[in-house]
Design a protein around this motif. Structure first.
Motif, PDB file in Angstrom:
ATOM      1  N   ALA A  36       1.751  -1.957  -4.725  1.00 27.07           N
ATOM      2  CA  ALA A  36       1.047  -3.199  -4.401  1.00 27.07           C
ATOM      3  C   ALA A  36       0.549  -3.219  -2.960  1.00 27.07           C
ATOM      4  N   THR A  37       0.197  -2.037  -2.442  1.00 30.40           N
ATOM      5  CA  THR A  37      -0.427  -1.925  -1.125  1.00 30.40           C
ATOM      6  C   THR A  37      -1.931  -2.141  -1.264  1.00 30.40           C
ATOM      7  N   ASP A  38      -2.537  -2.799  -0.283  1.00 28.17           N
ATOM      8  CA  ASP A  38      -3.974  -3.066  -0.342  1.00 28.17           C
ATOM      9  C   ASP A  38      -4.765  -1.767  -0.197  1.00 28.17           C
ATOM     10  N   PRO A  39      -5.800  -1.565  -1.016  1.00 24.53           N
ATOM     11  CA  PRO A  39      -6.597  -0.339  -0.909  1.00 24.53           C
ATOM     12  C   PRO A  39      -7.284  -0.142   0.439  1.00 24.53           C
ATOM     13  N   SER A  40      -7.375  -1.181   1.245  1.00 24.65           N
ATOM     14  CA  SER A  40      -7.959  -1.009   2.579  1.00 24.65           C
ATOM     15  C   SER A  40      -7.141  -0.052   3.437  1.00 24.65           C
ATOM     16  N   ARG A  41      -5.889   0.193   3.046  1.00 20.83           N
ATOM     17  CA  ARG A  41      -5.041   1.114   3.799  1.00 20.83           C
ATOM     18  C   ARG A  41      -5.207   2.566   3.352  1.00 20.83           C
ATOM     19  N   ALA A  42      -6.020   2.790   2.336  1.00 20.97           N
ATOM     20  CA  ALA A  42      -6.250   4.162   1.881  1.00 20.97           C
ATOM     21  C   ALA A  42      -6.990   4.948   2.958  1.00 20.97           C
ATOM     22  N   THR A  43      -6.638   6.216   3.092  1.00 19.53           N
ATOM     23  CA  THR A  43      -7.295   7.088   4.073  1.00 19.53           C
ATOM     24  C   THR A  43      -8.311   8.015   3.434  1.00 19.53           C
ATOM     25  N   GLN A  44      -8.341   8.052   2.107  1.00 19.56           N
ATOM     26  CA  GLN A  44      -9.342   8.837   1.404  1.00 19.56           C
ATOM     27  C   GLN A  44      -9.529   8.235   0.021  1.00 19.56           C
TER      28      GLN A  44
END
Length: 622
Positions: free
Chosen positions: A48-56
């Motif tokens: 349930a982490t926000d996708p804005s934290r994705a690095t790729q």
């Protein structure tokens, strides 16, 4: 985690449309697998982490058209997480993730379910973990949507690719990690190539016999997503066959040390048999490092549950990375640093509170972490790690005290004991800081002062061996000669020599090493042996601390070996050969007794501490 029971047939028929919309069953299959109750997973990030934290962002499976809407699965392989999106949608269209831990047979449904709002044409879920390395599980995720009909994408990463994917490729070499198994005259064997990929063969059989691989991520306890890999029948007119090749590690999932076995079935009688579980070997040190990393917990970012031992294990992994050029584990350096730099209450990491910056009342524990961060700096050249070592060393310097025994670092904040380990750690640490900080004079003065005090303290006895500490009257207490005390004294002398160019310091290191190798207190039949190593007929009584002592000795003996033109390489090679031949099991786990031994009733002790210790022996041999 329990599987929900299927409703009765009539209830199923009545509720099929609702169940489809909720993702509780798969369409169009009549006998759909059953969904699981979701359970949160935390790895580098929590579910349930926000996708804005994705690095790729990658798209490992094809998007799906759901009545004109576009359904996509997005994957961040660096974080091992995925999210789903639906576009060209209408209000109240829904999107969610399914996650399976058994290759798609069952799944957790409706993860992160989101609906298209009235003012938008699309929606996305939060991110969920593809893998659960802390629990040694490999998962699959797919995107699902409801837009006047429920549809899902394919599952992502059904095959392990490391970097060659399961079922493809070849490499030279053919070794058998474990003995084959016999089955009604057939021979079923497990094979491994030089890249660490495995396959199974069946020989001496008849048409219709079958052979396959099982793969487990938890040492053979279970294999829900790795059963019957590459399963093949013996073709007509043949007496044997073999599977394609499969991976035993999954670096994307941070799943190291996967176990495999070869299995076969005879056509008559439906009999089956499997080899023992094994892990393949590329190099000795790589295999040992994989087995050590198996126990690292990415969630807590250390090896549960020993605080100072984890600092030494991290140092050992860094030593391996630097020496081998392997980069698969480099991520744990930053992960360990960021996660554990904060404060923890007593019991969370140690029996003592950790007060931030890896500092606690135990000064030697703090020093172990400082040396780990110096090693991290040498690997990465990231100044954060060197600065952290300075912070810790500044703290420890406050416990250098000339008021009792003329010097030495107190072992704890209560100032109860002056011992060898705390002061030799201090010498190594302060000299190492001087050797890495331009124009330093402060740390050099502290290093040489502490070294000279150690030489005159009486901690080194008449045999050239280091006893554990001093009495309240400042005399050698005659307590146990431990290999790590001897090794740290050697390491302190070598680092002083680098700092000062002192030939006397190098000579002192050699005297300490030669005394150790000649002493029956530390070496038995040519093999480094701790005083708590029990004979082969009984269990070792080494506690969790002592399990790691011999590896520390070998780390610093290797340092001396490099400074003396390989004067100690033969001894190091003997230790490595004995560890590998006498103290290793089929999963490449390395034991406490480097000479081997043990019985069924009293087996050798093997855990991540003994693994880190033995890995240092392998690294010392080159």
């Amino acid at each position: 985690m329990s599987v929900r029971p299927l409703p009765r047939l009539l209830l199923v028929l009545a509720l099929v449309p609702l169940l489809l919309a909720a993702g509780r069953i798969r369409a169009p299959e009549a006998a759909a697998p059953r969904p699981l109750a979701p359970a949160a997973v935390c790895s580098l990030h929590c579910d349930a982490t926000d996708p804005s934290r994705a690095t790729q962002e990658t798209f490992p499976v094809a998007e799906v058209n759901v009545n004109g809407r576009l359904l996509r699965l997005h994957v961040d392989d660096a974080a091992g997480m995925a999210w789903a999106s639906i576009d060209r949608g209408r209000p109240d269209d829904a999107v969610w993730l399914d996650r399976s831990w058994d290759g798609g047979a069952t799944w957790e449904g409706l993860l992160g379910k989101a609906a298209v709002p009235a003012t938008r044409t699309g929606a996305r879920t939060l991110m969920y973990n593809l893998y659960d390395p802390g629990a040694h599980r490999r998962g699959l995720l797919r995107a699902c949507g409801d837009a006047q009909g429920v549809t899902c994408t394919a599952w992502a990463h059904t095959a392990v690719c490391a970097p060659v994917c399961d079922g493809t490729g070849t490499a030279p070499g053919d070794t058998r990690p474990v003995a084959p198994t016999e089955l009604a005259g057939r021979t079923v064997a497990l094979h491994a190539d030089s890249a660490g990929r495995v396959w199974a063969t069946l020989a001496g059989g008849r048409a219709g016999d079958e052979v396959w691989l099982d793969r487990s991520w938890n040492g053979g306890e279970s294999w829900p997503d790795g059963s019957s890999l590459g399963r093949l029948p013996v073709p007509a007119g043949a007496t044997g066959t073999g599977t394609a090749r499969f991976n035993a590690t999954d670096p994307l999932g941070r799943l190291y040390g996967g176990a495999v076995r070869a299995c076969g079935r005879a056509v008559e009688g439906q009999n089956g048999s499997c080899t023992a579980w094994a892990r393949p070997v590329t190099t000795r040190s790589a295999a040992a490092a994989d087995a050590l990393m198996y126990s690292y917990d990415p969630t807590t970012a250390y090896w549960p549950s020993s605080w100072w031992n984890s600092a030494v294990a991290l140092t050992t992994v860094i030593d391996y990375l630097r020496k081998s050029g392997d980069t698969r584990y480099t991520w744990i350096v930053d992960r360990t640093f960021r996660t554990n730099r904060v404060a923890f209450p007593a019991g969370a990491r140690s029996s003592d509170p950790i007060e931030g910056h890896f500092i606690s009342r135990a000064t030697d524990d703090s020093e172990w972490w400082a040396l780990a961060w110096i090693d991290a700096y040498d690997l990465t050249h990231d100044r954060r790690y060197l600065d952290e070592a300075v912070t810790i060393a500044d703290y420890v310097s406050g416990y250098w005290d000339t008021g009792r025994c003329g010097g030495g670092v107190w072992w704890d904040r209560e100032r109860t004991y002056k011992n060898a380990v705390t002061t030799t750690l201090y010498v190594r640490l302060t000299a190492a800081l001087h050797n890495r900080l331009a124009s330093d004079t402060v740390w050099l003065h502290r290093a040489t002062t502490a070294w000279n005090w150690f030489l005159g303290s009486g901690l080194v006895n008449a045999s050239g061996l280091v006893n554990d500490g001093l009495t309240r009257d400042c005399a050698n207490n005659g307590q146990t000669v431990w290999s790590y005390n001897q090794g740290l004294a050697i390491g302190a002398a070598v680092e002083i020599r680098r700092a000062t160019g002192s030939a006397a310091a190098l000579a002192a290191a050699r005297r300490l090493a030669d005394a150790a190798l000649a002493s029956p207190a530390l070496v038995s039949s040519g093999i480094l042996t701790e005083s708590c190593d029990a004979p082969a007929s009984g269990p070792s009584d080494c506690d969790d601390n002592a399990k790691q002592f011999k590896g520390i000795f070998m780390r610093y003996l290797q340092d001396l070996n490099s400074a003396t033109g390989n004067a100690y390489l033969a001894f190091a090679a003997t230790q490595a050969d004995s560890v590998w031949s006498a103290a290793r099991d089929s999963l490449n786990r390395l034991g406490q007794r480097w000479s081997g031994g043990g019985t069924t009733d009293h087996p050798d002790i093997r855990d991540w501490r003994t693994q880190a210790s033995a890995l240092s022996a392998l690294l010392a041999a080159g």
